[in-house]
Design a protein around this motif. Sequence first.
Motif, PDB file in Angstrom:
ATOM      1  N   GLY A   4      29.209  24.215  38.557  1.00 42.39           N
ATOM      2  CA  GLY A   4      29.766  23.278  37.842  1.00 42.39           C
ATOM      3  C   GLY A   4      28.885  22.014  37.679  1.00 42.39           C
ATOM      4  O   GLY A   4      28.405  21.666  36.608  1.00 42.39           O
ATOM      5  N   GLN A   5      27.959  21.780  38.720  1.00 42.83           N
ATOM      6  CA  GLN A   5      27.152  20.616  38.948  1.00 42.83           C
ATOM      7  C   GLN A   5      25.846  20.965  38.107  1.00 42.83           C
ATOM      8  O   GLN A   5      25.331  20.286  37.151  1.00 42.83           O
ATOM      9  N   LEU A   6      25.266  22.357  38.228  1.00 41.06           N
ATOM     10  CA  LEU A   6      24.257  22.763  37.544  1.00 41.06           C
ATOM     11  C   LEU A   6      24.366  22.507  35.835  1.00 41.06           C
ATOM     12  O   LEU A   6      23.487  21.995  35.116  1.00 41.06           O
ATOM     13  N   LEU A   7      25.564  22.942  35.476  1.00 39.84           N
ATOM     14  CA  LEU A   7      26.065  22.873  33.877  1.00 39.84           C
ATOM     15  C   LEU A   7      26.357  21.437  33.613  1.00 39.84           C
ATOM     16  O   LEU A   7      26.018  21.204  32.361  1.00 39.84           O
ATOM     17  N   LEU A   8      26.923  20.709  34.521  1.00 41.84           N
ATOM     18  CA  LEU A   8      27.021  19.407  34.114  1.00 41.84           C
ATOM     19  C   LEU A   8      25.719  18.698  33.913  1.00 41.84           C
ATOM     20  O   LEU A   8      25.603  17.887  32.807  1.00 41.84           O
ATOM     21  N   TYR A  47      26.268  20.009  29.592  1.00 41.53           N
ATOM     22  CA  TYR A  47      27.415  20.756  28.869  1.00 41.53           C
ATOM     23  C   TYR A  47      28.910  20.104  29.270  1.00 41.53           C
ATOM     24  O   TYR A  47      28.857  19.321  30.304  1.00 41.53           O
ATOM     25  N   ASP A  48      29.720  20.447  28.404  1.00 44.85           N
ATOM     26  CA  ASP A  48      31.088  20.233  29.016  1.00 44.85           C
ATOM     27  C   ASP A  48      31.540  21.227  29.894  1.00 44.85           C
ATOM     28  O   ASP A  48      31.259  22.364  29.617  1.00 44.85           O
ATOM     29  N   VAL A  49      32.243  21.145  31.053  1.00 43.51           N
ATOM     30  CA  VAL A  49      32.451  21.803  31.983  1.00 43.51           C
ATOM     31  C   VAL A  49      33.926  21.912  32.442  1.00 43.51           C
ATOM     32  O   VAL A  49      34.332  20.878  32.510  1.00 43.51           O
ATOM     33  N   LYS A  50      34.515  23.145  32.721  1.00 40.63           N
ATOM     34  CA  LYS A  50      35.682  23.314  33.412  1.00 40.63           C
ATOM     35  C   LYS A  50      35.643  24.191  34.404  1.00 40.63           C
ATOM     36  O   LYS A  50      35.283  25.461  34.213  1.00 40.63           O
ATOM     37  N   VAL A  51      36.424  23.953  35.584  1.00 41.61           N
ATOM     38  CA  VAL A  51      36.326  25.000  36.841  1.00 41.61           C
ATOM     39  C   VAL A  51      37.587  25.156  37.260  1.00 41.61           C
ATOM     40  O   VAL A  51      38.253  24.002  37.534  1.00 41.61           O
ATOM     41  N   TYR A  66      31.768  26.815  30.361  1.00 39.71           N
ATOM     42  CA  TYR A  66      30.913  25.588  29.671  1.00 39.71           C
ATOM     43  C   TYR A  66      30.480  25.631  28.106  1.00 39.71           C
ATOM     44  O   TYR A  66      30.628  26.898  27.718  1.00 39.71           O
ATOM     45  N   GLY A  67      30.270  24.770  27.614  1.00 43.12           N
ATOM     46  CA  GLY A  67      30.181  24.808  26.167  1.00 43.12           C
ATOM     47  C   GLY A  67      29.974  23.498  25.442  1.00 43.12           C
ATOM     48  O   GLY A  67      29.844  22.362  26.412  1.00 43.12           O
ATOM     49  N   ALA A 124      20.771  20.969  41.592  1.00 37.35           N
ATOM     50  CA  ALA A 124      22.142  21.140  41.808  1.00 37.35           C
ATOM     51  C   ALA A 124      22.624  21.132  43.239  1.00 37.35           C
ATOM     52  O   ALA A 124      23.439  20.862  43.973  1.00 37.35           O
ATOM     53  N   MET A 125      21.642  22.259  43.891  1.00 38.82           N
ATOM     54  CA  MET A 125      21.952  22.654  45.282  1.00 38.82           C
ATOM     55  C   MET A 125      21.759  21.527  46.106  1.00 38.82           C
ATOM     56  O   MET A 125      22.587  21.355  47.027  1.00 38.82           O
TER      57      MET A 125
END
Lengths: 576, 191
Positions: B24-28, B32-36, B55-56, B167-168
Motif C-alpha cells: 500500500g505504501q509503495l503504491l501510494l 496511485y489511488d490505493v485501497k487495501v 491500485y489505479g 516503502a520498507m
Amino acid sequence: MKQLMLGNKAAARGLYEAGCCFVSSYPGTPSTEITEEAAKYDEIYCEWAPNEKVALEAAFGASLAGRRSFCGMKHVGLNVAADPLFTMSYTGVNAGLVIAVADDAGMHSSQNEQDSRHHAIAAKVPMLEPSNAAESLAFAKLAYELSEEFDTPVFLKMCTRVAHSQSVVETSERVVPEKKAYEKNIPKYVMTPANAIRRHPMVEERMKKLALWAETAPINRVEKGGDELGIITSSTCYQYVKEVFGDSVSVLKLGMINPLPEKLIRDFAASVKRLVVVEELDPIIENYCKTLGLTVEGKNLFPVTGEFSQNLVARAFGLETPETWKLDENIPPRPPAMCSGCPHRGMFFTLKKNKCTVLGDIGCYSLGAAPPLGAIEMTLCMGASLSAIHGFNKAGEGENEKHTVAVIGDSTFMHSGMTGLANIAYNQSNSVVIILDNSITGMTGHQQNPTTGYNIKGDPAGKIDLEALCKAMGFERVRVVDPYDLAACDAAVKEELAADGPSVIISRRPCALLKYVKHKAPLVVDTDKCVGCKSCMQIGCPSISFKDGKAHVDATLCVGCGVCSQLCKFGALTQQ
Amino acid sequence: MKTKNVMMVGVGGQGSLLASKLLGQLLLDAGYDVKVSEVHGMSQRGGSVVTYVRYGSSVASPVIDEGEADFIVSFELLEAARWLSYLKKDGQIVTSIQQVDPMPVITGAASYPENLVEKMRATGAKVDAMDCLKLAEQAGSAKAVNMVLMGRLSHYFDMPEEAWQKAMEVIVPPKFLEMNKVAFHLGKNAN
C-alpha cells in the motif's frame, strides 16, 4: 498530507479533529479499532467500559458535562445499548454525542447479521453512512455539527468493508470547541412521563427538520449518467456500483440514511426510466421508496443475506463477470481454530470427556464448538450462558444439573454475566458456572477489561476480584483451576457437578498470545515410543499432525503447554 | 489506468498485514489511488485469511472478486489453490510451498491434496512456487516469509528497487529493517 488509513482509524481521526474529549466503548469486531486508535491521541480520554450500555451512558454523561463525546460498538452491541439510546433521543444532548455502530454483513466475526439502520429509524436518531475512509473522517466531524445543531445523538454507521479497508485520506488540525456549560434542566433531562410526553413531539419535529436538511445536504448527491437506469445506494454498495458502472448510469449516493430525503428521491426517480436500490441486508431504502408510491426494484434482484461485491452487482443487472480458473480438487476448509497453547483447550477436553452439556457464550471459546472438541451446545449472545443454564436446570427436574455447565469468558462475564449469576444465586438453581479467565478480551484482539488490572492505555487500573465477587453474591463453592492441568480440571468438574448447590469454577490461565506470557520449549515426539494411537490429537491442537503413522509436533507453532503429553500413555511426548 | 489487483492469502497469523501495508505504501508513493481491505476478528485465529490490494487512477470497490486478481501472493500452498478462481485469466500466482494442515486434516476428516503446484499449472495458470520459509530462515527469521514473497512479487512489478526500499523503511521497524531487506533480496533473486 495524503495517507492510507483504515476506515476505523479515519473515523478516530475525525473524532480527534472534531475536538472529541471523551470516548467510552466496548470492543466488538468490526468496530474495535475506532476506540483503539482514538486512545493513541493523548488529548482524548478513552476507556473500555464493561458493556455498551454503560459506555453509551458514560458518553452521555460527558456530553452533559459539556464535552464532545463518543461511544463505539458493533451491531449486536447496539442491542445492549438500546435502552439509553431510545430515551437519549428524547433528552437530546449538551455537547455533541456521536455513536459509531459497525454492521457485519457476511458475519466475518458475529453471531447474526442484523441491520443497524432499523435501530436508527426506531429510535428516531439521525444516521450517517460513509463509503470509504475519507468519508469516515469527514462524516465523524459532520456528525458532531449535526448533533449540536439539532440537539440529538448522531449515528456513524460503519460496516466491515468500510471499517477494515484502507483508502486515501487527508488530515487537518484538531479544533476543540469551547466547553459548554452544564445547566440544570429538569424538563429536558429527567424523563419521567410528564416530561417525556412533552419531549416526544420535539423528537418528531426534529426528524422533520433533519429530513429537510437532508434534501440539500452535500452528502446526499446525484451523479448524473443518463436516464435509462438510476441507482440509489450508500456505504460500500456505492463502491461496487461505481466499480461496475463507472459514470455510465445515474446514481443517488446517500450519505445520510436516516431520515431519508423525500423530494430528492422523488426527483431522482422521475429523472430515470428504471429505478433500482442497491443495499446490503434489509430493504430499508427500497421500502421507503415504496411508501412514496414509486416503482422501484431491489430485493427482487439482490439477496437480503451476506455481503455484496462487484460481481454480485454485475450479475444482478445481467452483466457478464470475468472468466475464472477451475481446479478439480477437493480443497479442505480452513475454519478458525483455538490457537496452540490456548488455555481453553484443556477445560473443553475435560468437559467433553465427562460428557457435559455445555451452554456457551461469546468469545474465542465459542471455537470449543468446532471439531474435534465439539464441546459447546449453545451460543446465543453476551451473557446468555449463565441465564440459560438457570432455566435449563430449573426445567430439567433435577436431571440436567447432573451434567450441565455454563462457560463464559472473563470479559463477557463483566459485560453481562454478573446479572445472570445473580439470578442463579437469588433464585437458587443448582448450576455449575465456569469462568474461562484468560485475563484479556481475546477474540477482538486483546483489549483490557475490569478483571485485568490495566486500562486501555496499558496503565495500572482498578481490578475486580472474581473470587470475591462470586462469594459476595452468595456462592459458597468458588474454586480456581489451571486448565493446563487436566487432572485438576477433571476433579473440579466432577466434584462441582456432584455437589449440592450452585458453584463457580474459575479456569484461570492468561491467553497464550499475550506478550508477557513466557512460552516453554516445544514438545518432541519420541517416534520409538509413539504407537500412533492419536490420543494426543483428541484436543484439536494445530501444532499436532499425523505423519507416517506417528504424531508430529510443529516446533514453530507449539508453545509447550504440555496438555497433549498428559494424554499420552506411552510417554512419547516430552519437553526438550 | 485500469485498476490492478493483488490478493494476499494465507493462514491467520502468517504476517500478511505487514506485506499489504508495504505494498500500500509503495503504491501510494508512486502516486496511485490505493485501497487495501483486511480481515480482523475471529477468522484471524488460524483460519483462511485474505487481504485485497487494489491500485489505479481511481479505485472504487475495496475488494477483489473472482477472475479479477492480477496477482495472488500466497503464504501457504493450499490457500493458493483455494483462491485460484480469483485469478485473472492472464494473472500470476506467487506462492510459498509451505504447507499448514487445516483442522479437518488434523482431525482426519479430510486429507491435504498432493502435488498442488503441478495441478494448478495443469489448469494453465502461471504459478511461481518457492520455499519461502527456507529463504526467510536464511535471512534470520521464519517471520520474514512476507518479505521474501514481496521480493518475489517485485520481480513482476514495474517499480524501481529504490521505491521498495523506501516503502520498507517507512513500514518496517528499524531493528528488523536489515533482516527484512535481506529476505526481500533472497526472494527477488531466487531461481
